[in-house]
Design an enzyme around this catalytic site. Structure first.
Site, PDB file in Angstrom:
ATOM      1  N   LYS A  44      26.530  77.130  28.332  1.00  0.00           N
ATOM      2  CA  LYS A  44      26.137  78.541  26.390  1.00  0.00           C
ATOM      3  C   LYS A  44      25.523  77.224  25.812  1.00  0.00           C
ATOM      4  CE  LYS A  44      25.990  83.281  28.225  1.00  0.00           C
ATOM      5  NZ  LYS A  44      26.326  84.558  27.430  1.00  0.00           N
ATOM      6  N   LYS A  85      23.152  82.405  38.391  1.00  0.00           N
ATOM      7  CA  LYS A  85      23.694  83.220  39.086  1.00  0.00           C
ATOM      8  C   LYS A  85      22.682  84.121  38.038  1.00  0.00           C
ATOM      9  CE  LYS A  85      26.335  84.825  35.333  1.00  0.00           C
ATOM     10  NZ  LYS A  85      26.430  86.230  34.477  1.00  0.00           N
ATOM     11  N   LYS A 133      21.538  88.389  32.357  1.00  0.00           N
ATOM     12  CA  LYS A 133      20.291  89.017  31.663  1.00  0.00           C
ATOM     13  C   LYS A 133      19.132  88.908  30.552  1.00  0.00           C
ATOM     14  CE  LYS A 133      24.172  92.041  29.995  1.00  0.00           C
ATOM     15  NZ  LYS A 133      25.283  90.869  28.741  1.00  0.00           N
TER      16      LYS A 133
HETATM   17  P1  ATP Z   1      24.475  87.292  29.424  1.00  0.00           P
HETATM   18  O1  ATP Z   1      23.007  86.330  30.075  1.00  0.00           O
HETATM   19  O2  ATP Z   1      23.937  87.690  28.289  1.00  0.00           O
HETATM   20  O3  ATP Z   1      25.237  85.804  29.692  1.00  0.00           O
HETATM   21  P2  ATP Z   1      25.051  88.696  32.116  1.00  0.00           P
HETATM   22  O4  ATP Z   1      24.008  88.914  32.481  1.00  0.00           O
HETATM   23  O5  ATP Z   1      26.052  87.376  32.499  1.00  0.00           O
HETATM   24  O6  ATP Z   1      24.684  88.489  30.679  1.00  0.00           O
HETATM   25  P3  ATP Z   1      27.995  89.929  30.342  1.00  0.00           P
HETATM   26  O7  ATP Z   1      27.254  90.880  29.439  1.00  0.00           O
HETATM   27  O8  ATP Z   1      27.727  88.407  30.548  1.00  0.00           O
HETATM   28  O9  ATP Z   1      26.700  90.047  31.679  1.00  0.00           O
HETATM   29  O10 ATP Z   1      28.168  90.306  31.880  1.00  0.00           O
HETATM   30  C1  ATP Z   1      29.162  91.979  32.257  1.00  0.00           C
HETATM   31  C2  ATP Z   1      29.764  91.841  33.327  1.00  0.00           C
HETATM   32  O11 ATP Z   1      28.905  91.392  34.118  1.00  0.00           O
HETATM   33  C3  ATP Z   1      31.065  90.996  33.547  1.00  0.00           C
HETATM   34  O12 ATP Z   1      32.332  91.620  34.251  1.00  0.00           O
HETATM   35  C4  ATP Z   1      30.588  89.546  34.606  1.00  0.00           C
HETATM   36  O13 ATP Z   1      31.325  89.098  34.832  1.00  0.00           O
HETATM   37  C5  ATP Z   1      28.908  90.785  34.976  1.00  0.00           C
HETATM   38  N1  ATP Z   1      28.303  89.912  36.220  1.00  0.00           N
HETATM   39  C6  ATP Z   1      27.334  89.201  34.609  1.00  0.00           C
HETATM   40  N2  ATP Z   1      26.141  88.983  35.728  1.00  0.00           N
HETATM   41  C7  ATP Z   1      26.694  89.048  37.331  1.00  0.00           C
HETATM   42  C8  ATP Z   1      25.740  88.424  38.369  1.00  0.00           C
HETATM   43  N3  ATP Z   1      24.925  87.866  37.783  1.00  0.00           N
HETATM   44  N4  ATP Z   1      26.879  88.771  39.459  1.00  0.00           N
HETATM   45  C9  ATP Z   1      28.139  89.860  39.670  1.00  0.00           C
HETATM   46  N5  ATP Z   1      28.277  90.268  38.270  1.00  0.00           N
HETATM   47  C10 ATP Z   1      27.607  90.264  37.345  1.00  0.00           C
END
Ligand code: ATP
Ligand code: LTN
Length: 341
Positions: A123, A205, A208
């Site tokens: 980040k 990965k 969002k």
């Molecule tokens: P950002 O892009 O804003 O960092 P993010 O999509 O990684 O967000 P988080 O809010 O950080 O989402 O994560 C919420 C939950 O979803 C966490 O438990 C995280 O491990 C899970 N998660 C996020 N992305 C994935 C993915 N691609 N596959 C499986 N689990 C995920």
């Protein structure tokens, strides 16, 4: 502990805590890696699920959007099947104890430990103009979230494993210094779907906050949009649907399909024997779009009733605050803070 207390604690349902940041449109990665599993656990555990808005401000947010997404994230929790009567559903900033314990735990977390966190490094690269202290101490606030509720289990995706290990280390360190204070939490990371990959670049990965709209599928994306995104998904130049090294794109689509249908990779390979990637991609798209339709409809209805969502937030914050206050009081007594009765 006397014998009655021991028996009670053995019979006590275990506690689960987890959260999602209201930092963008929730993706099927968030759904498969986290939220879907929460719904499966709600009958066997005391579950506490939080919308972690304080974590979200480590990256610059537009205030009106953050507010809207906080309601939306809560509505997704409920629409996905989390019962607000069975689970504590709340918003992190409504329970100030999170910030309080975060300060305390920060004094038991080492600079070197935080410097090693891969999410911080990622980040920092993505937000080079805003590498703020909150981004650095993010995992301390996450440890506070978990330890405040004496959580036994934390269902998350693979990307959170390192943060969870740090939360455990902080808990153990505090317990070793002051005696048993915190439950040391375990992770609950699904075997299939722990890391859903981007549809545009399957070595990354699905996230969002990805700026490419074709990289991720939103839980709330429209039916046709979902199908279109899967049709465009990047795959390899092979034609056979099978799970194998070097076929990251197909492996990812098979994982998604398996999570939504319950079919094993073998069953999927058989189902698409003799068919090409085109047929497979369409099938994955249709399955995901169909499976998410009821969630989307429930979500739309919930978003029309802000007062109901606020009632849930209020009830959740009250219940969470009560539990959190007990932990903070215990921690402050152990630390030697003068406490007024
Ligand atoms: P950002 O892009 O804003 O960092 P993010 O999509 O990684 O967000 P988080 O809010 O950080 O989402 O994560 C919420 C939950 O979803 C966490 O438990 C995280 O491990 C899970 N998660 C996020 N992305 C994935 C993915 N691609 N596959 C499986 N689990 C995920
Ligand atoms: N850091 C997590 C979100 C999060 C969380 C938590 C998850 C904040 N606090 C406590 C589990 C338990 C993330 O970025 N996905």
């Amino acid at each position: 502990m006397d014998s009655v207390e021991k028996k009670e604690s053995a019979e006590r349902k275990k506690t689960i805590f987890s959260g999602v940041q209201p930092s963008g449109n929730l993706t099927i990665g968030n759904y498969i890696g986290a939220i879907r599993n929460w719904t499966l656990l709600q009958n066997e555990y005391n579950c506490i699920y939080c919308v972690v808005d304080m974590h979200a401000i480590t990256v610059r947010q537009i205030p009106a959007e953050l507010r809207r997404r906080t309601y939306e994230t809560l509505a997704i929790y409920i629409a996905a099947g989390l019962d607000p009567e069975k689970n504590i559903l709340f918003v992190q900033s409504h329970v100030p104890a999170h910030a309080v314990l975060s300060w305390d735990l920060g004094c038991f977390t080492m600079f070197g430990e935080l410097s090693r966190m891969t999410q911080f490094k990622d980040k920092s690269q993505k937000n080079a103009d805003n590498i703020n202290a909150g981004l650095f101490t993010y995992p301390v606030l996450m440890a506070a979230d978990i330890l405040l509720y004496q959580a036994d289990l934390v269902p998350v995706g693979l990307d959170q494993k390192q943060h969870l290990e740090l939360a455990r280390d902080i808990a153990v360190r505090f317990n070793n210094t002051f005696g048993d204070t915190f439950t040391v939490p375990d992770g609950y990371i699904p075997k299939t779907g722990m890391k859903i990959m981007s549809l545009a670049d399957p070595s990354k990965k699905m996230s969002k906050s990805d700026s490419n709209p074709n990289a991720s599928v939103g839980i709330l994306d429209g039916y046709d949009d979902i199908i279109r995104k899967f049709r465009r998904a990047v795959t390899d130049s092979d034609t056979v649907v099978r799970y194998a090294d070097g076929k990251d794109g197909i492996n990812n689509l098979m994982t998604i399909y398996s999570c939504f249908t319950g079919k094993s990779f073998e069953e999927i390979e058989k189902e698409f024997d003799g068919k090409g990637y085109g047929d497979f991609k369409s099938a994955v798209g249709e399955t995901v779009a169909d499976s998410l339709k009821p969630l989307r409809e429930k979500f739309t209805a919930l978003m029309k009733d802000k007062a109901y969502l606020e009632d849930i937030m209020r009830m959740g914050a009250e219940n969470a605050s009560r539990i959190a206050a007990r932990t903070v009081s215990k921690v402050h007594r152990k630390l030697g803070f003068a406490q007024l009765k």
